[in-house]
Scaffold this motif. Sequence first.
Motif, PDB file in Angstrom:
ATOM      1  N   ARG A  50      -8.408  -7.103   0.504  1.00  0.00           N
ATOM      2  CA  ARG A  50      -9.132  -6.463  -0.577  1.00  0.00           C
ATOM      3  C   ARG A  50     -10.629  -6.739  -0.429  1.00  0.00           C
ATOM      4  O   ARG A  50     -11.044  -7.445   0.486  1.00  0.00           O
ATOM      5  CB  ARG A  50      -8.631  -6.964  -1.936  1.00  0.00           C
ATOM      6  N   TYR A  51     -11.411  -6.184  -1.334  1.00  0.00           N
ATOM      7  CA  TYR A  51     -12.818  -6.516  -1.381  1.00  0.00           C
ATOM      8  C   TYR A  51     -13.145  -7.110  -2.744  1.00  0.00           C
ATOM      9  O   TYR A  51     -12.443  -6.891  -3.729  1.00  0.00           O
ATOM     10  CB  TYR A  51     -13.711  -5.298  -1.087  1.00  0.00           C
ATOM     11  N   PHE A  52     -14.219  -7.879  -2.796  1.00  0.00           N
ATOM     12  CA  PHE A  52     -14.794  -8.310  -4.063  1.00  0.00           C
ATOM     13  C   PHE A  52     -16.282  -8.041  -3.952  1.00  0.00           C
ATOM     14  O   PHE A  52     -16.976  -8.604  -3.096  1.00  0.00           O
ATOM     15  CB  PHE A  52     -14.539  -9.780  -4.363  1.00  0.00           C
ATOM     16  N   GLY A  53     -16.782  -7.147  -4.807  1.00  0.00           N
ATOM     17  CA  GLY A  53     -18.144  -6.661  -4.651  1.00  0.00           C
ATOM     18  C   GLY A  53     -18.954  -6.711  -5.920  1.00  0.00           C
ATOM     19  O   GLY A  53     -18.499  -7.163  -6.977  1.00  0.00           O
ATOM     20  N   SER A  54     -20.172  -6.212  -5.806  1.00  0.00           N
ATOM     21  CA  SER A  54     -21.090  -6.150  -6.936  1.00  0.00           C
ATOM     22  C   SER A  54     -21.838  -4.833  -6.900  1.00  0.00           C
ATOM     23  O   SER A  54     -22.151  -4.310  -5.825  1.00  0.00           O
ATOM     24  CB  SER A  54     -22.103  -7.299  -6.877  1.00  0.00           C
ATOM     25  N   ALA A  55     -22.129  -4.314  -8.072  1.00  0.00           N
ATOM     26  CA  ALA A  55     -23.106  -3.232  -8.183  1.00  0.00           C
ATOM     27  C   ALA A  55     -24.494  -3.834  -8.076  1.00  0.00           C
ATOM     28  O   ALA A  55     -24.712  -5.017  -8.336  1.00  0.00           O
ATOM     29  CB  ALA A  55     -22.941  -2.502  -9.506  1.00  0.00           C
ATOM     30  N   THR A  56     -25.453  -2.997  -7.695  1.00  0.00           N
ATOM     31  CA  THR A  56     -26.835  -3.450  -7.655  1.00  0.00           C
ATOM     32  C   THR A  56     -27.750  -2.259  -7.901  1.00  0.00           C
ATOM     33  O   THR A  56     -27.313  -1.104  -7.849  1.00  0.00           O
ATOM     34  CB  THR A  56     -27.167  -4.136  -6.320  1.00  0.00           C
ATOM     35  N   ASP A  57     -29.021  -2.549  -8.172  1.00  0.00           N
ATOM     36  CA  ASP A  57     -29.984  -1.492  -8.434  1.00  0.00           C
ATOM     37  C   ASP A  57     -31.267  -1.784  -7.655  1.00  0.00           C
ATOM     38  O   ASP A  57     -31.511  -2.918  -7.233  1.00  0.00           O
ATOM     39  CB  ASP A  57     -30.277  -1.398  -9.928  1.00  0.00           C
ATOM     40  N   ASN A  58     -32.088  -0.770  -7.489  1.00  0.00           N
ATOM     41  CA  ASN A  58     -33.234  -0.900  -6.590  1.00  0.00           C
ATOM     42  C   ASN A  58     -34.246  -1.969  -6.971  1.00  0.00           C
ATOM     43  O   ASN A  58     -34.725  -2.699  -6.092  1.00  0.00           O
ATOM     44  CB  ASN A  58     -33.928   0.457  -6.444  1.00  0.00           C
ATOM     45  N   PRO A  59     -34.641  -2.131  -8.244  1.00  0.00           N
ATOM     46  CA  PRO A  59     -35.669  -3.140  -8.543  1.00  0.00           C
ATOM     47  C   PRO A  59     -35.282  -4.551  -8.123  1.00  0.00           C
ATOM     48  O   PRO A  59     -36.148  -5.345  -7.739  1.00  0.00           O
ATOM     49  CB  PRO A  59     -35.830  -3.025 -10.061  1.00  0.00           C
ATOM     50  N   THR A  60     -33.992  -4.881  -8.162  1.00  0.00           N
ATOM     51  CA  THR A  60     -33.565  -6.244  -7.850  1.00  0.00           C
ATOM     52  C   THR A  60     -33.623  -6.546  -6.356  1.00  0.00           C
ATOM     53  O   THR A  60     -33.557  -7.709  -5.968  1.00  0.00           O
ATOM     54  CB  THR A  60     -32.138  -6.482  -8.365  1.00  0.00           C
TER      55      THR A  60
END
Length: 466
Positions: A50-60
């Motif tokens: 499986r995977y364990f992931g995160s969302a992210t956004d451009n400013p970070t």
Amino acid sequence: MSAPAGRARRVLAATAAAVAGALAVGMAVAAPSTAEPGPTLGQLAAAKGRYFGSATDNPTLNNAPYTAVLGSEFNQITVGNTQKWQYTEPSRGQFDYSQADRIVAFAQAHNQIVRGHTLAWHNQLPGWVNDVPAGELLGVMRNHIANVAGHYKGKVVHWDVVNEAFEEDGTRRQSVFQQKIGDSYIAEAFKAARAADPNAKLYYNDYNVEGIGAKSDAMYNMVKSFKQQGIPIDGVGLQAHLILGQVPSTVRQNIKRFADLGVDVAITELDIRMRTPRDATKDAQQAADYRTVTNACLAVTRCVGITVWDFSDGYSWIPSVFPGEGAALIFDENFNKKPSYWAVYEALGGTRVTTTTTTTTGGTGTGCTATYRVTSQWGGGFQGEVSIRNNDTTALNGWTVQWTFAQGQALANLWNGVATTNGQDITVRNASYNGTIDAVGTTTFGFIGSFSGSNPVPSPITCTRA
């Protein structure tokens, strides 16, 4: 249960191979070490197919401490905002992928798979979409999907093709697509996505569908109908924006019934919010809730992975939408691992070893307190953290922590501090950004070390105000 071998190999191949050096924010200690850091959440998940992931956004992506964790802890990334319509086609027929491309490039550089989010959604639309005549909107939607999914062909493993198309009672949300195209727009979106990228897995994604109820029933019936009609749908996303202590009791049963339709299931936007401020009781409940969700996914073979909706409380969307609530994620604002992190870690098969020693300097309870913990340990290596507490009623404007390794341990890498060594003597001073600690406040630094034989915690450990 493990995933089918093919999917397991794909996820394992995408596991981030980052080592603790990627986490170094201050000066890395120049001590030789052959120790590898303990397994990350991404590595533990990959071992289970499986995977364990995160969302992210451009400013970070401009925050080095943030990207150090993002690039090393997870084996999957979701583009949080900049693949949405308002960014990718701000004017009709004019496409802009510059911001989303940066996140995809980050994921590729860190050997992380990418979930695309999202091709057709009623929110974050540029105003011109609402003005398209009814007779033209289907063609506009198809063209948008063809361009965006086509641009990311081969770079995105999953697409959230349609997002949040149902109301709480299971009726269709009256979005511009529903009103001007009708019920067929969801199927048409999936067909367009399949034509644009035949190899990406195509998902329908929604919130408040984690347990069995009117909304998840409507989603279930749609997926069942699509499978019967041959509409190309490969999976469903359960967003899992949950509330402390309110994980649905039917979440595992719900995952399984979708899997039994022949589609994969992903937990796509997991966070578990609480009334702030945090306390030990709330942290314990949140940890139990994260463990429940993780175990529910692991119990069903076709639950392919879990994504948290960003990983640090300092970057959560919750406080801006739910005033007085927050602390919903697995790292705190300073990138310290919370009890919820360790609950997921253990549910995925990791073993946590914790030993602690505390020394207060200052004689009368003033000054600062350093608390040293070994948080995980493996053959020849260990991960530790030191918490510094300001005991005074005025702000502390710099700190130094010192200890001596008594059994030949060596420091390999360190983050959130600047370290120097003199033989077995270790001195760690604050980094440029965490020297100020408010009255009775705390901060933390972490490190990787190596050892042979035993690994006792050092004593004494001293903390001195600058």
